[in-house]
Design an enzyme around this catalytic site. Structure first.
Site, PDB file in Angstrom:
ATOM      1  CG  ASP A 261      -2.305   0.557   0.903  1.00 44.57           C
ATOM      2  OD1 ASP A 261      -2.364   1.780   0.691  1.00 44.57           O
ATOM      3  OD2 ASP A 261      -3.298  -0.191   0.867  1.00 44.57           O
TER       4      ASP A 261
ATOM      5  CG  HIS B 145      -5.224   3.907   0.568  1.00 45.69           C
ATOM      6  ND1 HIS B 145      -4.842   2.598   0.357  1.00 45.69           N
ATOM      7  CD2 HIS B 145      -6.387   4.066  -0.103  1.00 45.69           C
ATOM      8  CE1 HIS B 145      -5.736   1.999  -0.413  1.00 45.69           C
ATOM      9  NE2 HIS B 145      -6.697   2.865  -0.704  1.00 45.69           N
TER      10      HIS B 145
ATOM     11  CB  SER C 204      -9.157   0.758  -0.890  1.00 46.79           C
ATOM     12  OG  SER C 204      -8.491   1.013  -2.090  1.00 46.79           O
TER      13      SER C 204
END
Length: 527
Positions: A62, A280, A449
């Site tokens: 990621d 994220h 996600s």
């Protein structure tokens, strides 16, 4: 590219924070809690409470992870074979001082890439240089496919630039309005934080005109599903697109200093795994395995994991060589599950990624991938990475995940999610998921996600409590134990049409931890 969706629905309140639905909804149970989560809490309470587990390593490929987060710090993988900061590759794995993982988009001097171009822009630039300003008829005739691709890419890029140019001032205007409104309202009520309930309680009869106006602005934007954080994210997104992602002259790769024509496994990158923007990756990590037993924050799906941090996803499109090396690194260093919450529509060096995926399969590692957030049928519009190899064959250790909503009925599939009768395996909660973010904070985010790590967490849970299960068995259990919703007519994401929910994936179902654990118990007892 990591892509989040920032729209709100209905609002609840938790410790001063506005939530769009029930806290921890993705782990709740429909019959017991009234919301279609994964029934994770029910599985722990009824099926797993007297069982022991082993620690499972989950590789999270990621943007980076805040490894000091209060709800993650005890769940971060530590390479005990490596001595920290001695400048030596103690375990001879090819990476120096890789204590918690590796950063494949960092330089030897410790600097990191934050922004990147889209793959479409990199491809277009390469093809433009190939053809030049005035290509001859012979060159165009000889390279028809490349010429057609270049023209297609130009249309796509120009369209995105036009969209960003149009929407950026709109978002900036909304941000200015909501910022001014919040400042006025906070001053009026004498608080440091603002909730919908606070704003609604303001008595129009007893406040000045500017406060009444601010109240109306705030409530109108809130009704549209817009928080200040959401709007700021929108401003950042469009600014980044224009300045970096769609900018043909932007090239940050000199920070890394590698040879883009070779894989260079172990030859580039650094051990700084948080990076400049770990939002994220931190959110994804929390969904997989935030500490369930510390009475703070949120609850990850899996309770006995160590999260290996592998950074290769910038604000822009990841490069195929970095993805390939990240997969190989995770496999080589003990990850049994790998989560990949990223994707893009072009993959020029797919052959490198294919080899890495086959390597993972040969080592019994399960790959879990987000389906993407373009509201597209990925059977028609390919979303990379994909389990289908360039040869046309498929690897078996792969699960592609679409996002489901907390709403029942026609809105059950998230309106942004990609889907596909062949290409998507399952759906999992991916709307308004409350999880960890940098600085020991927590926020709701949404996107496939978020759905992907829910499934990766489930896979890790199964491997943890039933270690004899193979990657393919775990995949089979997850797919076969879904809650099938055949007969449920839903909105097709991105279209005005409706379809049976069963047509949006090959299982036609939503993952369910309780059902999966029950099936795992049955299989394990027979082994």
């Amino acid at each position: 590219m990591k892509k989040l969706i920032f729209l709100s629905f209905i609002v609840f309140n938790l410790n001063g924070q506005s939530l769009k639905t029930k806290f921890n909804w993705h782990n709740l149970d429909l019959s017991e809690d009234g919301i279609r989560g994964m029934s994770t809490e029910k599985a722990y309470a009824e099926l797993l409470k007297n069982r022991t587990s082993k620690t499972v390593i989950v590789g999270v490929i990621d943007s980076g992870i805040d490894i000091k987060h209060e709800d993650l710090k005890d769940k971060i993988w530590v390479n005990n074979k490596e001595i920290a900061n001695n400048g030596i590759d103690d375990d001879n794995n090819g990476f120096i001082d890789d204590i918690n993982g590796w950063d494949f988009i960092g330089g030897k001097d410790g600097k990191d890439i934050e922004q990147e171009q889209l793959e479409s822009v990199r491809l277009y630039k390469s093809l433009s240089e190939k053809f030049g300003e005035k290509p001859s008829k012979r060159i165009k005739k000889k390279n028809k496919a490349d010429l057609a691709l270049m023209e297609k890419l130009k249309v796509e890029i120009d369209s995105k630039k036009s969209e960003a140019t149009q929407y950026l001032p709109m978002y900036k205007n909304m941000l200015e309005k909501i910022t001014q409104a919040e400042d006025i309202l906070l001053k009026s009520i004498g608080k440091s934080t603002l909730t919908k309930e606070d704003v609604q309680k303001i008595d129009d009869q007893n406040v000045e005109r500017n406060v009444r106006a601010a109240k109306q602005v705030w409530l109108n934007l809130n009704a549209m599903g817009a928080t200040k954080a959401d709007i700021q994210d929108g401003v950042n997104h469009f600014e980044e697109e224009l300045n970096y992602n769609l900018n043909e002259n932007f090239d940050p790769r000199k920070i890394v200093g590698d040879d883009l024509k070779t894989l260079g496994y172990g030859k580039y990158g650094n051990n700084e795994v948080t990076g400049p923007d770990a939002m994220h990756g931190t959110h994804v990590a929390g969904i997989v395995g935030a500490n369930r037993n510390n009475n703070i924050g949120v609850k990850g799906v899996a309770d006995n994991v160590r999260i290996m941090t592998i950074r290769c996803v910038p604000n822009g499109d990841e490069r195929d060589k970095d993805v390939a090396n990240a997969i190989k690194y995770a496999v080589d260093n003990g990850a049994e599950i790998i989560n990949m919450s990223f994707g893009k529509p072009y993959s020029p060096e797919k052959f490198w990624v294919d080899e890495a995926m086959k390597y993972a399969e040969s080592k019994g590692v399960l790959l879990v991938s987000a389906a993407g957030n373009e509201s597209e049928d990925i059977d028609e519009h390919v979303h990379y990475p994909t389990r289908t190899l360039k040869t046309g064959s498929e690897i078996g250790n792969w699960i592609t995940v679409g996002a489901s909503n907390f709403e029942e009925g026609e809105n059950l599939p998230a309106d942004f999610t990609n889907y596909g009768k062949k290409g998507v395996d399952v759906f999992a909660p991916g709307v308004a998921i409350y999880s960890t973010v940098p600085g020991s904070k927590y926020e709701e985010k949404q996107g496939t996600s978020m759905a992907s790590p829910a499934v990766a967490g489930l896979a890790a849970l199964l491997k943890s409590y039933f270690p004899a299960l193979t990657a393919k068995q775990i995949k089979t259990i997850i797919l076969e134990s879904t809650v099938k919703l055949t007969g449920q007519e839903v909105n097709v994401p991105g279209e005005k049409a409706k379809k049976d929910f069963s047509e949006l994936s090959n299982t036609g179902g939503i993952v369910n931890t309780y059902n999966a654990v029950k099936m795992a118990i049955q299989i394990s007892e027979k082994q």
